[in-house]
Each structure stands twice: as C-alpha cells, then as structure tokens.
Design an enzyme around this catalytic site. Structure first.
Site, mmCIF file in Angstrom:
data_model
loop_
_atom_site.group_PDB
_atom_site.id
_atom_site.type_symbol
_atom_site.label_atom_id
_atom_site.label_comp_id
_atom_site.label_asym_id
_atom_site.label_seq_id
_atom_site.Cartn_x
_atom_site.Cartn_y
_atom_site.Cartn_z
ATOM 1 C CE LYS A 204 84.983 34.911 -28.524
ATOM 2 N NZ LYS A 204 85.803 36.139 -28.481
ATOM 3 C CE1 TYR B 178 79.999 33.052 -26.398
ATOM 4 C CE2 TYR B 178 81.077 31.625 -27.987
ATOM 5 C CZ TYR B 178 81.111 32.715 -27.142
ATOM 6 O OH TYR B 178 82.253 33.472 -27.060
HETATM 7 P P1 NAP Z 1 83.279 43.292 -22.321
HETATM 8 O O1 NAP Z 1 83.758 43.872 -21.060
HETATM 9 O O2 NAP Z 1 81.911 43.687 -22.780
HETATM 10 O O3 NAP Z 1 84.353 43.550 -23.462
HETATM 11 C C1 NAP Z 1 84.042 43.488 -24.844
HETATM 12 C C2 NAP Z 1 84.722 44.675 -25.476
HETATM 13 O O4 NAP Z 1 84.599 44.633 -26.905
HETATM 14 C C3 NAP Z 1 84.114 46.007 -25.001
HETATM 15 O O5 NAP Z 1 85.151 46.845 -24.563
HETATM 16 C C4 NAP Z 1 83.473 46.541 -26.285
HETATM 17 O O6 NAP Z 1 83.410 47.952 -26.340
HETATM 18 C C5 NAP Z 1 84.472 45.992 -27.299
HETATM 19 N N1 NAP Z 1 83.995 46.164 -28.671
HETATM 20 C C6 NAP Z 1 82.853 45.689 -29.244
HETATM 21 N N2 NAP Z 1 82.776 46.116 -30.515
HETATM 22 C C7 NAP Z 1 83.891 46.866 -30.768
HETATM 23 C C8 NAP Z 1 84.389 47.576 -31.878
HETATM 24 N N3 NAP Z 1 83.728 47.614 -33.053
HETATM 25 N N4 NAP Z 1 85.575 48.232 -31.767
HETATM 26 C C9 NAP Z 1 86.249 48.229 -30.601
HETATM 27 N N5 NAP Z 1 85.828 47.582 -29.495
HETATM 28 C C10 NAP Z 1 84.661 46.903 -29.579
HETATM 29 O O7 NAP Z 1 83.197 41.682 -22.221
HETATM 30 P P2 NAP Z 1 84.323 40.576 -21.963
HETATM 31 O O8 NAP Z 1 83.574 39.382 -21.534
HETATM 32 O O9 NAP Z 1 85.419 41.115 -21.128
HETATM 33 O O10 NAP Z 1 84.840 40.272 -23.442
HETATM 34 C C11 NAP Z 1 86.196 40.382 -23.829
HETATM 35 C C12 NAP Z 1 86.580 39.202 -24.704
HETATM 36 O O11 NAP Z 1 86.590 38.022 -23.900
HETATM 37 C C13 NAP Z 1 85.625 38.933 -25.851
HETATM 38 O O12 NAP Z 1 86.346 38.525 -26.983
HETATM 39 C C14 NAP Z 1 84.805 37.775 -25.319
HETATM 40 O O13 NAP Z 1 84.210 37.007 -26.336
HETATM 41 C C15 NAP Z 1 85.887 37.023 -24.594
HETATM 42 N N6 NAP Z 1 85.436 36.012 -23.645
HETATM 43 C C16 NAP Z 1 84.539 36.340 -22.675
HETATM 44 C C17 NAP Z 1 84.119 35.369 -21.800
HETATM 45 C C18 NAP Z 1 83.091 35.685 -20.744
HETATM 46 O O14 NAP Z 1 82.444 34.753 -20.256
HETATM 47 N N7 NAP Z 1 82.930 36.922 -20.345
HETATM 48 C C19 NAP Z 1 84.616 34.048 -21.884
HETATM 49 C C20 NAP Z 1 85.545 33.767 -22.881
HETATM 50 C C21 NAP Z 1 85.954 34.748 -23.763
HETATM 51 P P3 NAP Z 1 82.005 48.659 -25.978
HETATM 52 O O15 NAP Z 1 81.599 48.199 -24.626
HETATM 53 O O16 NAP Z 1 82.331 50.099 -26.054
HETATM 54 O O17 NAP Z 1 81.042 48.209 -27.043
#
Ligand code: NAP
Length: 260
Positions: free
Chosen positions: A163, A156
């Site tokens: 984070k 990570y």
């Molecule tokens: P996700 O579907 O890939 O979402 C991440 C989003 O961030 C995508 O929509 C991506 O857009 C966007 N993004 C990246 N760079 C950007 C920028 N410069 N401007 C605007 N948007 C941008 O994955 P997710 O897991 O749902 O992640 C959402 C949040 O949850 C993140 O903060 C992640 O760290 C957090 N989280 C995830 C998990 C997990 O296990 N999945 C656990 C805890 C926390 P594009 O796709 O167009 O690049």
C-alpha cells in the site's frame, strides 16, 4: 445532489461479491447516473459478477486478471467497442499470500513480497497505462488503500508495504497524467469485513479497536466509501489529484486512544 456522474462511463475492477468495496462504489456510481463496466478475475468468479452486474444494470462485464497483459489488452479493445470514451477507472484490487498476513513480517518470502507488489501496486500502473488513452476528455482514476501503508498494523505486513508503494504510484501517476486532464487519487478506507480482509489474522480485533478509538466511534460503512468515490470521480473534485482521502471515521488522526 443526484446525477453527479450523468453521462460518464466508468470501469470498476475488483467486484468479487456484494461485500466488496468495489460493489459499494459501483452502486453509488449507478445511483449517480454513470454507465458501468465491471471486470472479474477468472471463470470461477464469472457467474457471480455477471449476476451482480445485472443488479447494477452494468452495460458490460469483462474478464481481467491484472497480472495478465493480454487480458488488459482485451479489456481495452472491449471498452473501445462498447464505449470509446472512458471517464472513470476504479482499481479496487489487492492480493497477498495468507501466510504473509499472519506471521511476523520479517518472515516474508521474496515471492510473497513480489506477488503482493505486483497485484496490489504495480497493477494500478499497468491499468492506468492501458486505459488512459481512452480518457480523451480527461478522467479520474481511483484506487483503494489502507493506513497500514504509513503505520504498523499487526498482521497487515506485506500488504502495508504494497500500500505504501501503491500510494507512491498514485503520486507519480498523478504527475504524469495531469497534463492530459487525468486525475489520480486514492481512498484510504477504514477496515471493513470483506473477503480480502478475512484473510488478515485477528481482523475482528482490528474492527473492535477502531470502533472504540475512532472519533466517530464506529467502523466504516462501505456506502461511505462509495459516496467518497462519487466525489473523486465527479467534476466536484476537478482540482484534486495525487491525494489520499481518508474515509475511516477519523481513525488516522488518533495517537493514543483509550476508548470510551
Ligand atoms: P474484495 O472484495 O476481496 O476485493 C478484492 C478484489 O481484488 C477481488 O475482486 C479480487 O478478485 C481482486 N483481485 C485479486 N487479485 C486479482 C488479480 N490478479 N486480477 C484481478 N483482480 C484481482 O476485498 P475489498 O476489501 O473490497 O478490497 C478492495 C480494495 O480495498 C483492496 O485494494 C483492499 O486492499 C482495499 N481496502 C480494503 C479495506 C478493508 O478493510 N476491506 C480497507 C482499506 C482498503 P477475486 O476475488 O476473484 O480474487
């Protein structure tokens, strides 16, 4: 208890596809009566997010790359036209270079470190500053974090440091904006297989490990994150700010688990 968000205008950043945590949150918001604006990053994502927005009956879809100040300005002017008052903003955005999520943390480059900080942590400050003037009746700002902020989770790496920064931003923003009735909180979600998560080396092993050790003996369902977000967005959480709410099947309380 339906309609917990009736009459509220919500802005959700970070819907990339139907597996995104932001999509689960947006769906829960719509179920509870919120009216929704979604954003997408770049033309590559436009059609997908517009289709998802149509499914969710979102009132507006706006382009917003959080690293581009002019796009944030456009977002705010667009919001002012369609819904002058904003009640809820969800920041569900993170990014790091793939190589920084697969090798030793000590190898992290300066550029990779700064990129992860800019997109994954600073952007919360930038978006909060841009939209908080629209929260004239107070509001709720949410972001998504992960346990890698306070514990070492293999691979990570640079995202764990981002984070940690994001969670500190939540506390400082909560302190600044509380006097305007704006609350700022984070949900620390357990691992969920999304597009971003797939970029982390050996992510499937993390899912297996969590399911065998977490008190609830299973992984997190995105719908559980959506429901927790409804709570934090709604007036039910009116006394809660600066908080990190774990929605992770209880994994974060465990020291050593031997599985079952
Ligand atoms: P996700 O579907 O890939 O979402 C991440 C989003 O961030 C995508 O929509 C991506 O857009 C966007 N993004 C990246 N760079 C950007 C920028 N410069 N401007 C605007 N948007 C941008 O994955 P997710 O897991 O749902 O992640 C959402 C949040 O949850 C993140 O903060 C992640 O760290 C957090 N989280 C995830 C998990 C997990 O296990 N999945 C656990 C805890 C926390 P594009 O796709 O167009 O690049």
């Amino acid at each position: 208890m339906p309609n917990l968000l009736a009459g509220k205008n919500a802005l959700v950043l970070g819907v990339a596809n139907r597996w995104s945590l932001a999509y689960a949150i947006a769906a829960a918001f719509v179920r509870e009566g919120a009216s929704l604006t979604l954003t997408y990053q770049g033309d590559r994502q436009r059609q997908t997010v517009e289709e998802l927005a149509a499914n969710l009956k979102a009132s507006k879809v706006v382009s917003c790359d959080v690293t581009k100040p002019e796009e944030l300005e456009n977002l705010v002017s667009g919001l002012k036209e369609s819904a002058p008052r904003l009640d809820v903003m969800v920041h569900s955005i993170a990014y790091a270079n793939r190589e920084d999520l697969s090798r030793a943390f000590v190898e992290t480059s300066r550029d990779g470190f700064l990129l992860a900080q800019e997109v994954s942590a600073y952007s919360l400050v930038a978006v909060a500053r841009a939209v908080s003037p629209l929260m004239a009746n107070g509001g709720s700002i949410l972001t998504l974090t992960y346990l890698g902020s306070t514990r070492v989770v293999q691979n990570y790496n640079v995202m764990g440091v981002a984070k940690a920064s994001l969670e500190a931003c939540v506390r400082y923003l909560a302190s600044d904006l509380g006097m305007h009735g704006i609350r700022v909180n984070a949900i620390s979600a357990g691992p969920v297989k999304t597009a971003s998560a797939r970029g982390i080396k050996d992510f499937s092993k993390v899912l297996e490990g969590v399911a065998s050790i977490a008190p609830l003996r299973r992984n997190t369902d995105p719908a559980e994150v959506g429901d927790a977000a409804v709570f934090l967005a709604s007036d039910l959480s009116r006394g809660v700010t600066g908080n990190i709410l774990y929605v992770d099947s209880g994994f974060q309380i465990m020291g050593l688990g031997l599985g079952a």
